[in-house]
Design a protein around this motif. Structure first.
Motif, mmCIF file in Angstrom:
data_model
loop_
_atom_site.group_PDB
_atom_site.id
_atom_site.type_symbol
_atom_site.label_atom_id
_atom_site.label_comp_id
_atom_site.label_asym_id
_atom_site.label_seq_id
_atom_site.Cartn_x
_atom_site.Cartn_y
_atom_site.Cartn_z
ATOM 1 N N SER A 13 0.827 -1.196 0.000
ATOM 2 C CA SER A 13 0.000 0.000 0.000
ATOM 3 C C SER A 13 0.869 1.257 0.000
ATOM 4 C CB SER A 13 -1.039 -0.032 1.129
ATOM 5 O OG SER A 13 -0.534 0.548 2.293
ATOM 6 N N GLU A 14 2.013 1.210 0.695
ATOM 7 C CA GLU A 14 2.965 2.338 0.650
ATOM 8 C C GLU A 14 3.471 2.550 -0.769
ATOM 9 O OE1 GLU A 14 5.057 1.327 4.896
ATOM 10 O OE2 GLU A 14 6.369 1.555 3.151
ATOM 11 N N ASP A 17 0.890 4.036 -3.091
ATOM 12 C CA ASP A 17 0.780 5.479 -2.859
ATOM 13 C C ASP A 17 1.923 6.217 -3.546
ATOM 14 O OD1 ASP A 17 -1.448 5.130 -1.329
ATOM 15 O OD2 ASP A 17 -0.470 5.472 0.595
ATOM 16 N N GLU A 20 1.455 6.345 -7.303
ATOM 17 C CA GLU A 20 0.420 7.319 -7.635
ATOM 18 C C GLU A 20 0.967 8.750 -7.512
ATOM 19 O OE1 GLU A 20 -2.285 6.948 -9.089
ATOM 20 O OE2 GLU A 20 -3.042 8.988 -8.858
ATOM 21 N N ALA A 21 1.704 9.026 -6.448
ATOM 22 C CA ALA A 21 2.265 10.356 -6.233
ATOM 23 C C ALA A 21 3.261 10.708 -7.340
ATOM 24 C CB ALA A 21 2.941 10.433 -4.863
#
Ligand SMILES: [Zn+2]
Length: 111
Positions: A13-14, A17, A20-21
């Motif tokens: 999940s990290e 993220d 996506e960033a």
């Protein structure tokens, strides 16, 4: 000891993220440069933008590779081979798995 499935899920999940960033940052860079000159060679600012873009693209590649590695680690976990070095077959040190949950080799084989 932390449950490896939980650790892999947390890392996933990290990393998602992060992907996506970085993806958004890269998209923003392309958008802003669309309004400026494409003549990178003669525009000092253009060179900087191109350099930053390449850096962010590199980080994005790394993050995506990490996601693929995490997928593979989850598969190994399902098969019961997680935590064993894929080269020598010896168990990978727990500290190493904690730092690099997707690793496929022990410290000795990684060198
Ligand atoms: Zn090994």
């Amino acid at each position: 000891m932390i449950d490896p499935a939980g650790r892999l899920a947390a890392r996933r999940s990290e990393t998602l993220d992060l992907v996506e960033a970085l993806r958004r940052r890269l998209a923003g860079m392309f958008e802003s440069s669309a309004y400026t000159t494409n003549d990178d060679e003669h525009d000092p600012e253009g060179v900087t933008i191109a350099f930053e873009r390449a850096q962010v693209a590199g980080l994005l590649d790394q993050a995506r590779a990490e996601l693929r590695a995490l997928d593979a680690a989850e598969e190994r976990l399902a098969k019961g081979t997680y935590g064993a070095c894929t080269r020598c077959g010896h168990p990978i040190a727990p500290e190493r798995l904690e730092a690099l949950p997707a690793t496929i080799t022990c410290v000795r084989c990684a060198d």
